[in-house]
Design a protein around this motif. Structure first.
Motif, mmCIF file in Angstrom:
data_model
loop_
_atom_site.group_PDB
_atom_site.id
_atom_site.type_symbol
_atom_site.label_atom_id
_atom_site.label_comp_id
_atom_site.label_asym_id
_atom_site.label_seq_id
_atom_site.Cartn_x
_atom_site.Cartn_y
_atom_site.Cartn_z
ATOM 1 N N THR A 248 0.833 -1.207 0.000
ATOM 2 C CA THR A 248 0.000 0.000 0.000
ATOM 3 C C THR A 248 0.863 1.251 0.000
ATOM 4 O O THR A 248 0.628 2.191 -0.785
ATOM 5 N N ASN A 249 1.855 1.277 0.866
ATOM 6 C CA ASN A 249 2.725 2.458 0.952
ATOM 7 C C ASN A 249 3.523 2.661 -0.328
ATOM 8 O O ASN A 249 3.732 3.802 -0.765
ATOM 9 N N LYS A 250 3.974 1.565 -0.928
ATOM 10 C CA LYS A 250 4.714 1.695 -2.194
ATOM 11 C C LYS A 250 3.810 2.224 -3.304
ATOM 12 O O LYS A 250 4.232 3.060 -4.120
ATOM 13 N N ALA A 251 2.574 1.718 -3.350
ATOM 14 C CA ALA A 251 1.642 2.184 -4.377
ATOM 15 C C ALA A 251 1.335 3.665 -4.187
ATOM 16 O O ALA A 251 1.249 4.426 -5.163
ATOM 17 N N ASN A 252 1.161 4.074 -2.920
ATOM 18 C CA ASN A 252 0.911 5.494 -2.657
ATOM 19 C C ASN A 252 2.099 6.351 -3.081
ATOM 20 O O ASN A 252 1.933 7.429 -3.667
ATOM 21 N N LEU A 253 3.313 5.873 -2.781
ATOM 22 C CA LEU A 253 4.512 6.615 -3.164
ATOM 23 C C LEU A 253 4.618 6.714 -4.685
ATOM 24 O O LEU A 253 4.943 7.785 -5.227
ATOM 25 N N LYS A 254 4.321 5.629 -5.358
ATOM 26 C CA LYS A 254 4.379 5.633 -6.823
ATOM 27 C C LYS A 254 3.389 6.638 -7.402
ATOM 28 O O LYS A 254 3.698 7.376 -8.359
ATOM 29 N N THR A 255 2.202 6.688 -6.805
ATOM 30 C CA THR A 255 1.188 7.636 -7.271
ATOM 31 C C THR A 255 1.647 9.071 -7.071
ATOM 32 O O THR A 255 1.525 9.927 -7.978
ATOM 33 N N LEU A 256 2.193 9.354 -5.899
ATOM 34 C CA LEU A 256 2.634 10.717 -5.596
ATOM 35 C C LEU A 256 3.788 11.145 -6.488
ATOM 36 O O LEU A 256 3.836 12.296 -6.963
ATOM 37 N N VAL A 257 4.732 10.241 -6.740
ATOM 38 C CA VAL A 257 5.874 10.575 -7.601
ATOM 39 C C VAL A 257 5.407 10.852 -9.026
ATOM 40 O O VAL A 257 5.852 11.807 -9.678
#
Length: 478
Positions: free
Chosen positions: A144-153
């Protein structure tokens, strides 16, 4: 329940560590978790208890020996005569005992040990299920955290492009300076969000590494992939089918059932003390001493008798003579060691009956406590069934709710994406200002993050249903 912590035998990942799959994480945790190792020790202790119970069915065999030296007036262990001397004595004994009947307590102890071992095994299985869920939850949190980071980047990259485009339009006098400042402020906010998301990824990876008892947190990572929802119809099954499967496969109810069986055996064992006990015994002993003894024997075979005065005739004073054996007392040395062991041995055997008549109500109180404990375990069994049914139903409802939330998040993202595309088109032709456009982009980003959270929450709820349905922890997959 402890599910993490450091161990003295913690293992370090190599510098070129691979990325871990969920199955690898679960299997590693099941092999190395401290709580599981403690439960495995409980299983070994149950084996020792069973061995002890089996020993109660077997006869006992004990041997003893003693060596002593006596000085002064002592009893000769061979002749049983008192002697004032110094002598060495050796005694040896072998005793065999067998419990013929003790109210069947020895047999029921064996039965109880078997039940206790099964209960320990089921507790170990439950511990493995719990650890597997902990691992799956931590694993999905990283995703979840990786997906959120990918979205933000990804969204920040778009923002950076917009800054360049807006700068050109501002320089050309087509847009006011305020629009550029608005987008630059949005970039600063996104940068803060990216930093927070990176920290969340790091912390979640550290948390899982600690759960796996790994100490090289910097190198630990999991497989990066866009995991799809794999729902093998668990969320579509009738809830009663899931409850029935959980009662057959989960350990909670089985552990409670074994506790009832243990309490029943404890009651039988306690009642066994009301009955008489019969035991058989057999003993063998022998002895040796180097003490000398006094022996009376004939001094002269050719003159075996002699005449001695034994009294006087009353009135006349005439002596009364009699023939007596012609003997003398001589000192006889000790017989050889082996010969004495052979000559001085003896055996004893028999049965012993012990009838309990009055023991201060101790037996009655133990029986009463066993009855109370049996009733308590029966209530605990009923509560375990209710708790399991409630937990399965809650997991079912959570899975249904998370599925709907995931579907709703998908629709919300589709709507926000259309709204964002429309706002971007209007901004590019100057029909909307930078603030309104940034708000549309923020809602779009939030929709993506909400979809990530809903997706992986739904995945976790499915893993819970799989465990309740009987899927092995090592078979959990994404």
């Amino acid at each position: 329940m402890s599910v993490g912590g450091k161990a003295q035998t913690t293992q370090t990942i190599e510098s070129n560590a691979k990325k871990w799959t969920l199955r690898e994480c679960v299997e590693y945790a099941l092999d190395n978790n401290i709580s599981i190792k403690q439960s495995e020790l409980d299983l070994e202790a149950a084996d020792a208890d069973k061995l002890d119970a089996l020993g109660g069915l077997l006869p006992t065999l004990n041997g003893s020996a003693s060596v002593s030296e006596n000085t002064g007036l002592s009893f000769n262990p061979v002749t049983n005569n008192a002697q004032t001397t110094t002598f060495l004595s050796v005694t040896g004994r072998v005793n065999v005992g067998y419990n013929v009947f003790d109210g069947l307590r020895n047999i029921r102890q064996v039965q109880r040990a078997d039940i206790a071992k099964l209960a320990s095994q089921y507790r170990l299985d439950k511990m493995k299920d719990d650890i597997s869920l902990f691992v799956a939850n931590n694993y999905l949190q990283i995703l979840t955290n990786k997906a959120n980071l990918k979205t933000l980047v990804a969204q920040n990259e778009v923002t950076l492009q917009q800054i360049d485009q807006t700068q050109e339009l501002v320089d050309a006098g087509q847009l006011p300076q305020g629009d550029l400042l608005e987008i630059q402020a949005q970039d600063a906010t996104e940068q803060q969000q990216i930093i927070a998301a990176e920290n969340a990824v790091t912390i979640s990876k550290v948390s899982l590494a600690q759960l796996l008892l790994l100490d090289d947190y910097a190198s630990f990572d999991i497989v990066d992939s866009d995991f799809e929802i794999i729902d093998e119809s668990f969320s579509e099954k009738p809830v009663n089918e899931l409850i029935n499967a959980a009662e057959e496969n989960r350990s909670e109810v089985i552990i409670a059932e074994k506790n009832v069986e243990l309490a029943e055996k404890d009651l039988q064992i306690a009642r066994g003390a009301y009955y008489p006990t019969i035991s058989a015994f057999f003993g063998y002993d022998t002895r040796y001493t180097d003490a000398t003894s006094f022996d009376t024997r004939l001094a002269d075979p050719d003159n075996p008798t002699t005449t001695r005065e034994i009294g006087f005739v009353e009135g006349t004073g005439q002596s009364v003579l009699s023939e007596v054996p012609n003997t003398e007392t001589v000192v006889v040395g000790a017989d050889p060691f082996v010969e004495q062991l052979y000559l001085n041995d003896g055996i004893g055997y028999g049965f012993s009956l012990n009838v309990p008549i009055f023991n201060g109500f101790s037996v009655r109180s133990r029986v009463q406590r066993s009855k109370v404990n049996l009733e308590r375990t029966r209530y605990q069994l009923e509560q375990a069934k209710l708790d399991l049914e409630s937990n399965v139903y809650q997991a079912y409802v959570d899975a249904q709710g998370s599925k709907k939330a995931y579907e709703a998040a998908q629709k919300a993202l589709e709507s926000q994406e259309l709204a964002y595309d429309y706002a971007e088109e209007r901004y590019n032709v100057g029909l909307t200002n930078a603030f309104d456009f940034s708000q549309s982009k923020l809602r779009y980003n939030n929709a993506k993050i909400s979809l990530n959270q809903a997706k992986f929450d739904y995945l976790f709820r499915l893993k819970v249903l799989e465990l309740y349905f009987g899927v092995e922890p090592s078979e959990l997959k994404l």
